[in-house]
Design a protein around this motif. Structure first.
Motif, PDB file in Angstrom:
ATOM      1  N   VAL A   1      -2.228   9.905   0.430  1.00 55.67           N
ATOM      2  CA  VAL A   1      -3.582   9.478   0.077  1.00 55.67           C
ATOM      3  C   VAL A   1      -4.133   8.502   1.113  1.00 55.67           C
ATOM      4  O   VAL A   1      -5.329   8.516   1.416  1.00 55.67           O
ATOM      5  N   LEU A   2      -3.259   7.685   1.699  1.00 51.48           N
ATOM      6  CA  LEU A   2      -3.734   6.684   2.664  1.00 51.48           C
ATOM      7  C   LEU A   2      -4.425   7.344   3.860  1.00 51.48           C
ATOM      8  O   LEU A   2      -5.450   6.847   4.336  1.00 51.48           O
TER       9      LEU A   2
ATOM     10  N   LEU B   1       2.208   1.631  -3.642  1.00 54.20           N
ATOM     11  CA  LEU B   1       1.233   1.858  -4.716  1.00 54.20           C
ATOM     12  C   LEU B   1       0.295   3.028  -4.429  1.00 54.20           C
ATOM     13  O   LEU B   1      -0.303   3.574  -5.353  1.00 54.20           O
ATOM     14  N   ILE B   2       0.119   3.398  -3.156  1.00 56.18           N
ATOM     15  CA  ILE B   2      -0.820   4.473  -2.825  1.00 56.18           C
ATOM     16  C   ILE B   2      -0.088   5.663  -2.207  1.00 56.18           C
ATOM     17  O   ILE B   2      -0.288   6.795  -2.617  1.00 56.18           O
TER      18      ILE B   2
ATOM     19  N   ARG C   1      -8.759  18.109   4.574  1.00 52.57           N
ATOM     20  CA  ARG C   1      -8.198  17.157   3.606  1.00 52.57           C
ATOM     21  C   ARG C   1      -7.186  17.855   2.709  1.00 52.57           C
ATOM     22  O   ARG C   1      -6.142  17.282   2.365  1.00 52.57           O
ATOM     23  N   HIS C   2      -7.496  19.109   2.332  1.00 51.33           N
ATOM     24  CA  HIS C   2      -6.562  19.847   1.477  1.00 51.33           C
ATOM     25  C   HIS C   2      -5.219  20.029   2.185  1.00 51.33           C
ATOM     26  O   HIS C   2      -4.164  19.893   1.547  1.00 51.33           O
TER      27      HIS C   2
ATOM     28  N   LEU D   1      -3.371  16.726   1.824  1.00 49.54           N
ATOM     29  CA  LEU D   1      -2.989  16.398   0.442  1.00 49.54           C
ATOM     30  C   LEU D   1      -1.888  17.320  -0.068  1.00 49.54           C
ATOM     31  O   LEU D   1      -1.048  16.916  -0.867  1.00 49.54           O
TER      32      LEU D   1
ATOM     33  N   PRO E   1      -0.878  15.658  -4.618  1.00 52.05           N
ATOM     34  CA  PRO E   1      -1.727  15.752  -5.810  1.00 52.05           C
ATOM     35  C   PRO E   1      -2.267  17.160  -6.049  1.00 52.05           C
ATOM     36  O   PRO E   1      -2.761  17.438  -7.141  1.00 52.05           O
ATOM     37  N   VAL E   2      -2.205  18.035  -5.072  1.00 55.35           N
ATOM     38  CA  VAL E   2      -2.549  19.450  -5.253  1.00 55.35           C
ATOM     39  C   VAL E   2      -1.515  20.297  -4.525  1.00 55.35           C
ATOM     40  O   VAL E   2      -0.940  19.870  -3.526  1.00 55.35           O
TER      41      VAL E   2
ATOM     42  N   ALA F   1       0.832  -1.212   0.000  1.00 54.88           N
ATOM     43  CA  ALA F   1       0.000   0.000   0.000  1.00 54.88           C
ATOM     44  C   ALA F   1       0.860   1.253   0.000  1.00 54.88           C
ATOM     45  O   ALA F   1       0.537   2.245  -0.644  1.00 54.88           O
TER      46      ALA F   1
ATOM     47  N   ASP G   1      -5.678  10.455   3.850  1.00 54.95           N
ATOM     48  CA  ASP G   1      -6.853  11.155   3.331  1.00 54.95           C
ATOM     49  C   ASP G   1      -8.047  10.211   3.260  1.00 54.95           C
ATOM     50  O   ASP G   1      -9.170  10.577   3.619  1.00 54.95           O
ATOM     51  N   GLU G   2      -7.825   8.986   2.795  1.00 52.83           N
ATOM     52  CA  GLU G   2      -8.914   8.009   2.732  1.00 52.83           C
ATOM     53  C   GLU G   2      -9.477   7.741   4.130  1.00 52.83           C
ATOM     54  O   GLU G   2     -10.690   7.582   4.311  1.00 52.83           O
TER      55      GLU G   2
ATOM     56  N   GLY H   1       5.006  14.756  -4.748  1.00 50.93           N
ATOM     57  CA  GLY H   1       3.990  13.757  -4.492  1.00 50.93           C
ATOM     58  C   GLY H   1       2.674  14.269  -3.934  1.00 50.93           C
ATOM     59  O   GLY H   1       1.793  13.470  -3.640  1.00 50.93           O
TER      60      GLY H   1
ATOM     61  N   VAL I   1     -11.840  10.524   5.235  1.00 52.95           N
ATOM     62  CA  VAL I   1     -13.169  10.376   4.646  1.00 52.95           C
ATOM     63  C   VAL I   1     -13.948   9.277   5.370  1.00 52.95           C
ATOM     64  O   VAL I   1     -15.129   9.436   5.692  1.00 52.95           O
TER      65      VAL I   1
END
Lengths: 323, 323, 323, 323, 323, 323
Positions: D221-222, D216-217, D247-248, D251, D262-263, D213, D224-225, D260, D228
């Protein structure tokens, strides 16, 4: 009418002179009426001007390439010179209406450039390089001495291609003489041919644009193809070492892949050719820009120099050894 | 002797089999004695091995290209397979000593590749593109079907160049069929020619190196020059639009100037050619690497994929629709 | 009134037709009066126009989303088409005033897209991937088939998201068939989900903007979060290998970190998904641009293709195998 | 036996002490025999050593995680410390054989870290942020206080993750206090959660590797998930503004897409979180490196600081205000 | 006349107030008449306005630095505030015509800044650093407390240089206290001097431009030269270690060569100085931008933050711990 | 003993000659014994060699800077020359043991360099530039004519700094003569001073290392500081235009910020200085590398030329105009 040129007038001075229409873009003003955005030129430089409320007749008459009698006033618009047009008409047949009189020219005559370049060809000792250079110089003779070296930026004037080549040959001679490791014949041959593909890439000395071949192939590969074809005509094997070296010089002369060379320089003379190309282009470009910059001021930002602006020192710091 | 290949043996298993010497570098050990660093190959892959205390006789005998009988044990060294050599001798004339038996081959036979490519040539409707492709396919026929597509990385095997071309033609066909905007003839012609310059850039299928022309000119320009020459032979004007388009496809197929194309793609088919080239090369490269990676593990870092390593999923996640 | 669309008129031709107001920006002219800068649209494309001296009433009436009867003349302004407005009024209730009649649509019907995508879901053999895809396709059903794939550039039309997905599935099928190493189920599942987060990132098919979640989280992570949530709902462990692989495909599909993927592709199918995404987007974008470019001319510079302009070949070089 | 630690010995000094085997790679020497390349550790640091002619029994016995009695001499090899092994045996049950005694620890006790972090949670005033932080701190409690913050580089020790978090909270407090524009609750919540995904990305405090994980993730992100998912459990809408902001922060905390995220940061607190993360990581990394560098010398080049080496000033320039 | 400031008016509200002319560019409108493009300022911020049909008298009267009575209306132009001028005249001698009343000021008084900075100088224990700092603080005293820290972007207000320095000293204190490895004296000395060269690089607090020395040398080298000169005056050897460390802090404080530092940080305190410089500049810049952004909206794109726009959260998410 | 130098021997030829120990790194072999990794040098070049089983006495005796009698055999190791040592002893007092006899020297004598550089100083017409140059040439006289221009790469030999300066002055003269726009005095002054800071940056001609000032400040700023100090001594205002121009030339001569210049060239002469610096450095570097490359072969990859390797053409293509 005085013999003053367009750059000889001061700001706010009235002017009346013949100039060439270099560009004439028709646009719509916000009030819906048409106007023409002109670039006028003579051998002192180029200046833009707006022609308001243009009629269809005027639009069809004032085409690029035409010589016109321009009356108006020299002004300044956001730091750049421009002309306020008071009156405009085409030159008659009895007036100096030959467009070539208004095109900027290389500062050396065609005959002198040709003679100095031919002289250098004699110094190319390797027979294959010598024959290829002479074959292609002959084949592209007319365009080579007439074309500019670029659409804009450095050497963008009639004869600019030959002048840039000549100027680089002078540098090449100085460098080859200073460093024994350099093969002068190879460097001269590469210098003469390096930009000759521009005679195919560009459309000509006036209203210069890129041809389809220029856009899709580019001047570097276009002249390389001609070298290979010259070999066939001259019965020289295209794969022997000396021919590969010469083609490599041409292909690598932009120095970096990012600048459009398909290979980077991998022989000494290719690296040197690239660097003296850059050196001559930079000096020529800055020379033109500083000529139009006031002493003690910075120039506009120059696209071809990574957007840098350049400072022109005060007049009293001028090199006293130069006239 | 069993018919097992070199990659069929387990770690620590004794082996005895005929293999090809792919590379044999002689070095000095720290004790001052010579040893040979071998790369042995057969059609299952390549494995390295060290031969200690090599005599001058052995050094002269065990040359790249020779077939040898190898006895030893398969080991693992820092995660990479290697062979511990117990005995080594040349294959005799009565043994399978033909080196081509040990070279990796394209997974499709020469005849099948030739026939499928020729079939596609029929579908090139524009007569100039068709004639140029046939002329050059004919001229470079032998090398085109024998050469690898690269020294290493993707398609680095005998016939790899034709196989890569064929594989891209299959992709080209699928894409051209799906999108009406694509000119299929142009895309096929560009695909067949795009890497043909490698027959001059590389030295051949065994002990592949770059030629001087390869190093100084590069395969992109080398085949472009041949297209221009083909036009001369076929009395096609090299400057007409369709010929410019085809040359542009070849010149632009690396996509970026940084990757050695002297121009970036400026027509749709050139962009597509570049992208299917990348797609086939990536899949072929990863396919080879994952074949030698254990399920559930990451591969080594792959130079041709920006140094990324790739994960091979567990066996029970395999695509059940594939055998 | 003829049934001609806005792009069917020639330059200088008078026109009268119903169009949709796509954008209506109110600005102040230099004389201090207000004007509206319109973008009008119908299914043939979009064209801009200026409405001078707009009254407050007109400003409040001519809102984006309204259908209007437009009378005027098609003109050209600096190489781009524009309309000179002579008369403008809202469409009445008895005229074709349904805005959806003027929105560009995917070239395939909603029913056909849904059926073809559903067909592919059947071919996803791994039960977890299959269930997750069906769960999310169901959850986001309405938006998925209605949304564009982008604000502008490629697939910026109603249904564009589903059409882009469908088009990629067709490529995925061709590629999966050609290369045995590819896991077709994984590639199909990843393709269907890869851009589904755009149903949260974008506001909808008309007057498309980015939502706050779109700006602060981005569509890649938004759909990844939904996959994890789907696992919870479907009682699939989110940490088992097959689920990690699928999430990896979604997260890595922009290929490079610089393009917003938090990880680069580290499994074969992720690399392939990235590349066919690019291929479809490029062809779709160029297809649209070339449609509005004259044969034998270069297009405008295209932002989404690194600012390159593209050449549309002459009509007589068209692929004769295509209608 | 003295209580000296491994870094307390001088070059060429004989040593005898208990140490932990941190790594034990088995390799083949050029003479064909096996040797073990050890990394020994105690709380003063890590040193490598080679164990020649290792028997199969010794290989199976000297595994990572074991405590051994090491006798030998401290040496220097190309500027790096190493141990020449004279004798090696496992610690017995009556000797200090608990591996945790030899692991580097955060310089603050677990209890103190927990108490100070909990104290900060009280200061998170927004109820959603407060509940999410408490939920996830509770869920990942054990790992959060035990894991390192990285495999190597900064905070690569047991408890390093919590210590890095705590250290950043102290910076966050100083910054939030100094600048009124900063929302302290948001910054604290983001700080506590920002690296918590490392409890899934990494395998644990000893012999730390990346999980599937993690590869690959990725930890960004781990977690952040998990946020949620926490919202679902706590019945907080995941799409309301305050949750999007939190979350922002997570991330965007790597600051650049290339690193790395994503934003990129698009709210003030996200930018600040990114910068104090970098500040604490840099100081912690340099602190460790300079500790092992001689005064008046440059350190080795540090990978995590772009390969720069750092100078440790002479002792007489030390800050006299620090003990 | 009310005491409202320029940013206190709503869109479309009539206004009448005294403001400072910050910039006044004369341009030609398309109808050939002159207009002045003004930037008006008071302590609430800056707003632009156009003055149509300007006479030569008005042009000569309305110069930057003058205080004027402005009557007009606040409008919005493409998302940015602007003023529609109805009447404009110079302030008389009996009106508040002192330009310093309208300049934005540091939020801390000059006396408080001076006292807090002087307090920190006492904490610089190393006598050479202490003497150099006091010498240069004394030498540049007037300008240091009056100049802005930049032409635009962060701290572009009177006293901005000292305020930025003070703000960084507060951060430096917090950081030095938290991490024992940091030499507080060195960090304080570097912080006070790091931007002092801006007193030579910039022309002053009003109508700030770059001087020739600023353009050709840059503030980093300009203050470094003064440190060396200070050593000569104070009879401190410029080549002893502590002086080299201090000069290194100044030279390296932009962090990257690309940002104009001739060396990258190679001591811990230089790295920290660079990072707290960035941290304070970012917060100050964002603080200003968000102040003029509506809650729930994104700001304009900010040049100094790589062109990112920033979101200002809704009012109900405001930090309740801040007033 | 013959007068052959170390590069005069063929591979496998026995040798016996006096050489200088340039470097002597002591390492541990895998058998635990010490060995010395030597770099031997004389004026023909440098070659490495390993001395196995070194005793403590030998280690203390064979120090860098010593002259030794070396007996052995010239070998080849992975493409690079090396020496197999058979016997080694220190040179006695009666043998040629002066280390300067074995250092590579500039190809022009010290006297000739000094005279030619002094001649150029006369041509610097501006009195401030002239006085500053003479002051600093005088101040740094000894080191300037003795130091190398670099640790390795180009001009890494005794006198290399002066020789590089002289060689650039020759180029500067040719360029200044060819282009009237260039201020020759300024270009000469900048050329003479541009690298003079290396006399502080480097430790000297033998066993060259970077000083602390070199590492923390760098040669560009070090000489700029001396120019400012020279102004103080000579009572020239450091802020007048001509002094700013000269300092700018020095500061900008690396051309790009990434290469360590704190400003990019913003006057013509600064751009030219940068380019002739590059040109001379490239030719000198390649000249040295090609000297040790076989005709018809590629050199090693050259770090200072972006890792490119260079081809040395066959002997029969040599320039017949050079001896």
């Amino acid at each position: 009418m005085s013999s003053k040129k367009i750059y000889d007038y001061q700001v706010n001075e009235d002017l009346a002179l013949f100039v060439l229409i270099k560009a004439a873009d028709v646009r719509s003003a916000k009030n819906g009426k048409k106007f023409i955005s002109f670039t006028f030129a003579d051998r002192s430089g180029e200046i833009s001007a707006k022609f308001w409320n243009a009629s269809e007749h005027e639009i069809s008459e004032f085409q690029p390439g035409k010589v016109v009698l321009l009356k108006g006033k020299r002004e300044n618009y956001q730091g750049n010179p421009q002309i306020k047009i008071l009156h405009l008409r085409l030159a008659t047949e009895f007036e100096p209406n030959d467009s070539s009189l208004y095109l900027r020219q290389a500062p050396v005559s065609f005959e002198k450039m040709e003679s100095e370049i031919n002289q250098t060809v004699f110094e190319i000792i390797n027979p294959n390089w010598n024959r290829i250079v002479r074959y292609l110089l002959n084949k592209n003779h007319a365009a080579f001495f007439k074309y500019p070296a670029a659409k804009k930026n450095h050497h963008a004037f009639a004869g600019g291609l030959a002048y840039h080549t000549l100027s680089m040959l002078r540098l090449a001679r100085a460098v080859a003489k200073q460093y024994p490791v350099i093969n002068a014949s190879l460097l001269y041959a590469g210098t003469i041919l390096h930009d000759m593909g521009k005679t195919i890439e560009l459309s000509g000395p006036t209203a210069t644009t890129y041809t389809l071949a220029g856009n899709l192939i580019g001047h570097i590969v276009l002249i390389d193809e001609q070298i290979v074809e010259a070999c066939h005509q001259l019965r020289i094997s295209e794969n022997q070492e000396d021919v590969l070296l010469l083609r490599h010089l041409i292909l690598a002369h932009h120095g970096l892949l990012e600048y459009g060379s398909p290979v980077r320089p991998h022989i000494l003379e290719a690296e040197v050719l690239h660097q003296i190309d850059q050196l001559d282009a930079s000096i020529q470009m800055l020379s033109g820009v500083l000529h139009h910059t006031e002493p003690g001021q910075f120039s506009e930002k120059i696209f071809g120099m990574d957007g840098r602006n350049f400072f022109r020192p005060s007049e009293d710091l001028k090199d006293p050894s130069k006239k």
